[in-house]
Design a protein around this motif. Structure first.
Motif, PDB file in Angstrom:
ATOM      1  N   ARG A  14      43.744  41.531  34.937  1.00 32.17           N
ATOM      2  CA  ARG A  14      43.002  40.825  35.994  1.00 32.17           C
ATOM      3  C   ARG A  14      43.435  41.259  37.390  1.00 32.17           C
ATOM      4  O   ARG A  14      42.625  41.250  38.320  1.00 32.17           O
ATOM      5  CB  ARG A  14      43.191  39.309  35.843  1.00 32.17           C
ATOM      6  CG  ARG A  14      42.529  38.723  34.625  1.00 32.17           C
ATOM      7  CD  ARG A  14      42.850  37.254  34.466  1.00 32.17           C
ATOM      8  NE  ARG A  14      44.252  37.034  34.171  1.00 32.17           N
ATOM      9  CZ  ARG A  14      44.766  35.843  33.861  1.00 32.17           C
ATOM     10  NH1 ARG A  14      43.995  34.766  33.828  1.00 32.17           N
ATOM     11  NH2 ARG A  14      46.045  35.712  33.599  1.00 32.17           N
ATOM     12  N   ILE A 173      37.851  35.722  38.380  1.00 33.34           N
ATOM     13  CA  ILE A 173      38.773  36.732  37.868  1.00 33.34           C
ATOM     14  C   ILE A 173      39.873  36.080  37.044  1.00 33.34           C
ATOM     15  O   ILE A 173      40.167  36.505  35.920  1.00 33.34           O
ATOM     16  CB  ILE A 173      39.364  37.565  39.019  1.00 33.34           C
ATOM     17  CG1 ILE A 173      38.267  38.410  39.684  1.00 33.34           C
ATOM     18  CG2 ILE A 173      40.503  38.453  38.515  1.00 33.34           C
ATOM     19  CD1 ILE A 173      38.722  39.202  40.888  1.00 33.34           C
ATOM     20  N   TYR A 207      35.199  45.884  37.579  1.00 35.47           N
ATOM     21  CA  TYR A 207      35.762  45.540  36.258  1.00 35.47           C
ATOM     22  C   TYR A 207      35.902  46.801  35.414  1.00 35.47           C
ATOM     23  O   TYR A 207      36.936  47.032  34.771  1.00 35.47           O
ATOM     24  CB  TYR A 207      34.858  44.518  35.575  1.00 35.47           C
ATOM     25  CG  TYR A 207      35.373  44.026  34.239  1.00 35.47           C
ATOM     26  CD1 TYR A 207      36.063  42.823  34.143  1.00 35.47           C
ATOM     27  CD2 TYR A 207      35.167  44.750  33.066  1.00 35.47           C
ATOM     28  CE1 TYR A 207      36.538  42.364  32.916  1.00 35.47           C
ATOM     29  CE2 TYR A 207      35.641  44.305  31.847  1.00 35.47           C
ATOM     30  CZ  TYR A 207      36.322  43.114  31.775  1.00 35.47           C
ATOM     31  OH  TYR A 207      36.796  42.663  30.565  1.00 35.47           O
TER      32      TYR A 207
END
Length: 220
Positions: A14, A173, A207
């Motif tokens: 993350r 997130i 991502y």
């Protein structure tokens, strides 16, 4: 330059995603898990006494814990991005999810994982007994708690599709890992709002870039 001490198949993914969303330069220092115990290597203890990932180095500053790292990065390098305006309902929701993700969401998921693994780590004679005990604990206590959280996530996403207002933020997130872990274990896939959320985040270019930098990523 920011350095991220990143453990394979871990929540530190993350932080790479956060840095990609903000367009920041950073270096990834990657660590492999022990193939038998699946624990982090002792080398991480040279950076932080607990030897856990993620750990961020920013010059002389060392920050551990995902939520603390996210807040540090946004406060120091975020230029107002990925966090709602101060004093708004969205900002209060943002703060809640930043603490909830690790403080409330992950413990029941980790308990489920541990109880699922226990029968595999005892001898053959004990395995049926241990399996019976752990199955009962899961069905009577752990699974109902996990279900409560999953339903809470799904209803919280219903209004806008995001956790802290109508825009994507760092709250999404930090919440991504428990949702991905639950979906990966086939216990959240039937919830439409969760499935939609996961589809949207997986389509984000940042991502995808973070996965390229961090390497293969198994949510469990």
């Amino acid at each position: 330059m920011i350095k991220i001490h990143h453990l394979e198949d871990s929540r530190s993914q993350r932080i790479l995603w956060l840095l990609e969303e903000l367009g920041l330069d950073y270096e990834v220092i990657r660590y492999e898990r022990d193939p038998e115990t699946r624990l982090a290597p002792d080398a991480l203890r040279a950076i932080h006494p607990l030897g856990k990932s993620p750990i961020l180095e920013d010059g002389e500053v060392i920050v551990a814990e995902t939520g603390a790292i996210i807040e540090y990065v946004i406060d120091t390098h975020g230029t107002g991005q990925l966090k709602p305006a101060a004093g708004t309902p969205e900002q209060r929701a943002w703060t809640y999810w930043m603490h909830y993700a690790e403080g409330s969401a992950m413990p029941p998921l980790l308990m489920k994982l541990v109880f699922q693994m226990l029968p595999q780590n005892v001898n053959g004679l004990m395995r049926p007994l241990v399996k019976a005990v752990t199955s009962r604990a899961q069905s009577s206590f752990i699974d109902p708690r996990v279900k409560e959280h999953i339903e809470f996530w799904d209803s919280s996403l219903a209004p806008t599709g995001w956790f802290a207002g109508s825009e994507f933020t760092a709250a999404d997130i930090i919440m991504s890992f428990p949702l991905e872990a639950a979906a990966n274990r086939s216990i959240a896939g039937q919830y439409a709002n969760i499935s939609g959320f996961l589809t949207r985040i997986h389509e984000r270019p940042a991502y995808k870039r973070a996965l390229e930098r961090g390497g293969p990523y198994a949510y469990a």
